[in-house]
Scaffold this motif. Structure first.
Motif, PDB file in Angstrom:
ATOM      1  N   GLY A  62       0.807  -1.218   0.000  1.00 27.62           N
ATOM      2  CA  GLY A  62       0.000   0.000   0.000  1.00 27.62           C
ATOM      3  C   GLY A  62       0.840   1.268   0.000  1.00 27.62           C
ATOM      4  O   GLY A  62       0.421   2.301  -0.529  1.00 27.62           O
ATOM      5  N   SER A  63       2.034   1.205   0.569  1.00 28.74           N
ATOM      6  CA  SER A  63       2.890   2.385   0.558  1.00 28.74           C
ATOM      7  C   SER A  63       3.527   2.608  -0.806  1.00 28.74           C
ATOM      8  O   SER A  63       3.940   3.709  -1.133  1.00 28.74           O
ATOM      9  N   ILE A  64       3.599   1.568  -1.627  1.00 31.05           N
ATOM     10  CA  ILE A  64       4.172   1.687  -2.965  1.00 31.05           C
ATOM     11  C   ILE A  64       3.094   2.046  -3.984  1.00 31.05           C
ATOM     12  O   ILE A  64       3.304   2.892  -4.850  1.00 31.05           O
ATOM     13  N   TYR A  65       1.939   1.425  -3.870  1.00 28.74           N
ATOM     14  CA  TYR A  65       0.830   1.694  -4.776  1.00 28.74           C
ATOM     15  C   TYR A  65      -0.197   2.560  -4.050  1.00 28.74           C
ATOM     16  O   TYR A  65      -0.820   2.115  -3.090  1.00 28.74           O
ATOM     17  N   PRO A  66      -0.387   3.814  -4.484  1.00 31.47           N
ATOM     18  CA  PRO A  66      -1.258   4.733  -3.754  1.00 31.47           C
ATOM     19  C   PRO A  66      -2.748   4.380  -3.819  1.00 31.47           C
ATOM     20  O   PRO A  66      -3.508   4.803  -2.967  1.00 31.47           O
ATOM     21  N   GLU A  67      -3.169   3.612  -4.808  1.00 34.09           N
ATOM     22  CA  GLU A  67      -4.580   3.250  -4.926  1.00 34.09           C
ATOM     23  C   GLU A  67      -4.718   1.731  -4.849  1.00 34.09           C
ATOM     24  O   GLU A  67      -3.739   1.004  -4.858  1.00 34.09           O
ATOM     25  N   ASN A  68      -5.945   1.279  -4.785  1.00 39.17           N
ATOM     26  CA  ASN A  68      -6.202  -0.162  -4.671  1.00 39.17           C
ATOM     27  C   ASN A  68      -5.731  -0.924  -5.903  1.00 39.17           C
ATOM     28  O   ASN A  68      -5.838  -0.458  -7.025  1.00 39.17           O
ATOM     29  N   LEU A  69      -5.223  -2.103  -5.667  1.00 41.25           N
ATOM     30  CA  LEU A  69      -4.850  -3.017  -6.736  1.00 41.25           C
ATOM     31  C   LEU A  69      -5.965  -4.043  -6.890  1.00 41.25           C
ATOM     32  O   LEU A  69      -6.604  -4.420  -5.921  1.00 41.25           O
ATOM     33  N   TYR A  70      -6.184  -4.489  -8.106  1.00 40.82           N
ATOM     34  CA  TYR A  70      -7.177  -5.528  -8.318  1.00 40.82           C
ATOM     35  C   TYR A  70      -6.769  -6.385  -9.512  1.00 40.82           C
ATOM     36  O   TYR A  70      -5.998  -5.969 -10.361  1.00 40.82           O
ATOM     37  N   PHE A  71      -7.274  -7.607  -9.512  1.00 39.80           N
ATOM     38  CA  PHE A  71      -6.998  -8.535 -10.594  1.00 39.80           C
ATOM     39  C   PHE A  71      -8.195  -8.571 -11.524  1.00 39.80           C
ATOM     40  O   PHE A  71      -9.343  -8.638 -11.085  1.00 39.80           O
ATOM     41  N   GLU A  72      -7.907  -8.536 -12.819  1.00 40.73           N
ATOM     42  CA  GLU A  72      -8.957  -8.659 -13.827  1.00 40.73           C
ATOM     43  C   GLU A  72      -8.343  -9.344 -15.040  1.00 40.73           C
ATOM     44  O   GLU A  72      -7.300  -8.929 -15.545  1.00 40.73           O
ATOM     45  N   ASN A  73      -8.990 -10.414 -15.499  1.00 41.99           N
ATOM     46  CA  ASN A  73      -8.504 -11.185 -16.645  1.00 41.99           C
ATOM     47  C   ASN A  73      -7.045 -11.607 -16.462  1.00 41.99           C
ATOM     48  O   ASN A  73      -6.210 -11.425 -17.339  1.00 41.99           O
ATOM     49  N   ASN A  74      -6.767 -12.175 -15.305  1.00 46.35           N
ATOM     50  CA  ASN A  74      -5.425 -12.660 -14.970  1.00 46.35           C
ATOM     51  C   ASN A  74      -4.338 -11.581 -15.052  1.00 46.35           C
ATOM     52  O   ASN A  74      -3.179 -11.872 -15.304  1.00 46.35           O
ATOM     53  N   GLY A 114      -4.125  -1.315 -11.422  1.00 49.48           N
ATOM     54  CA  GLY A 114      -4.025  -0.292 -10.386  1.00 49.48           C
ATOM     55  C   GLY A 114      -3.303   0.911 -10.951  1.00 49.48           C
ATOM     56  O   GLY A 114      -2.965   0.972 -12.126  1.00 49.48           O
ATOM     57  N   SER A 115      -3.041   1.852 -10.094  1.00 46.47           N
ATOM     58  CA  SER A 115      -2.364   3.048 -10.561  1.00 46.47           C
ATOM     59  C   SER A 115      -0.865   2.811 -10.653  1.00 46.47           C
ATOM     60  O   SER A 115      -0.342   1.783 -10.230  1.00 46.47           O
ATOM     61  N   ILE A 116      -0.194   3.767 -11.187  1.00 40.31           N
ATOM     62  CA  ILE A 116       1.263   3.693 -11.311  1.00 40.31           C
ATOM     63  C   ILE A 116       1.871   3.764  -9.914  1.00 40.31           C
ATOM     64  O   ILE A 116       1.466   4.581  -9.099  1.00 40.31           O
ATOM     65  N   PRO A 117       2.836   2.912  -9.625  1.00 39.89           N
ATOM     66  CA  PRO A 117       3.439   2.944  -8.280  1.00 39.89           C
ATOM     67  C   PRO A 117       4.195   4.241  -8.037  1.00 39.89           C
ATOM     68  O   PRO A 117       4.656   4.889  -8.972  1.00 39.89           O
ATOM     69  N   LYS A 118       4.288   4.606  -6.767  1.00 42.87           N
ATOM     70  CA  LYS A 118       5.083   5.767  -6.389  1.00 42.87           C
ATOM     71  C   LYS A 118       6.542   5.459  -6.680  1.00 42.87           C
ATOM     72  O   LYS A 118       7.010   4.350  -6.483  1.00 42.87           O
ATOM     73  N   VAL A 119       7.253   6.430  -7.167  1.00 39.32           N
ATOM     74  CA  VAL A 119       8.675   6.250  -7.407  1.00 39.32           C
ATOM     75  C   VAL A 119       9.390   6.493  -6.091  1.00 39.32           C
ATOM     76  O   VAL A 119       9.406   7.589  -5.568  1.00 39.32           O
ATOM     77  N   VAL A 120       9.931   5.421  -5.534  1.00 42.63           N
ATOM     78  CA  VAL A 120      10.630   5.520  -4.266  1.00 42.63           C
ATOM     79  C   VAL A 120      12.086   5.840  -4.514  1.00 42.63           C
ATOM     80  O   VAL A 120      12.658   6.760  -3.947  1.00 42.63           O
ATOM     81  N   VAL A 121      12.685   5.101  -5.407  1.00 46.15           N
ATOM     82  CA  VAL A 121      14.096   5.320  -5.754  1.00 46.15           C
ATOM     83  C   VAL A 121      14.209   5.201  -7.248  1.00 46.15           C
ATOM     84  O   VAL A 121      13.645   4.311  -7.861  1.00 46.15           O
ATOM     85  N   GLN A 122      14.950   6.111  -7.856  1.00 41.41           N
ATOM     86  CA  GLN A 122      15.179   6.029  -9.273  1.00 41.41           C
ATOM     87  C   GLN A 122      16.678   5.864  -9.491  1.00 41.41           C
ATOM     88  O   GLN A 122      17.484   6.621  -8.952  1.00 41.41           O
TER      89      GLN A 122
END
Length: 98
Positions: free
Chosen positions: A71-83, A87-95
């Motif tokens: 949850g700290s990496i992905y700001p919104e809910n993740l879900y599975f659909e069609n395998n 979800g949204s783009i993950p937060k960039v923690v380190v580049q």
């Protein structure tokens, strides 16, 4: 005063009293900045240590801890659909760049 490049005693005392408060404020600010730098260094060290341990935290953590980590990496809910994972783009923690 500036034309002859000399300051008489009265002008010096006046300038000294004018700037004494400013100098004191700047010295206090400088002292607090030194403390902030120490705090920032400690925060950076802790942050880097935690980043280096993400894999271990994920693999050995309990379900709630793992969920919080994701949850700290992905700001919104993740879900599975069609395998597929959506979800949204993950937060960039380190580049990392070369």
């Amino acid at each position: 005063m500036l034309a002859i490049r000399k300051i008489d005693a009265g002008d010096y005392r006046e300038m000294k009293s004018d700037y004494a408060g400013m100098i004191n404020k700047l010295e206090v600010r400088l002292a607090s900045m030194n403390n902030e730098a120490d705090d920032i260094e400690e925060l950076l060290k802790n942050g880097i240590d935690r980043l280096l341990n993400l894999k271990m935290l994920y693999e050995k953590g309990k379900l709630a801890e793992t969920r919080d980590l994701i949850g700290s990496i992905y700001p919104e809910n993740l879900y599975f659909e069609n395998n597929a994972l959506h979800g949204s783009i993950p937060k960039v923690v380190v580049q990392y760049r070369i």
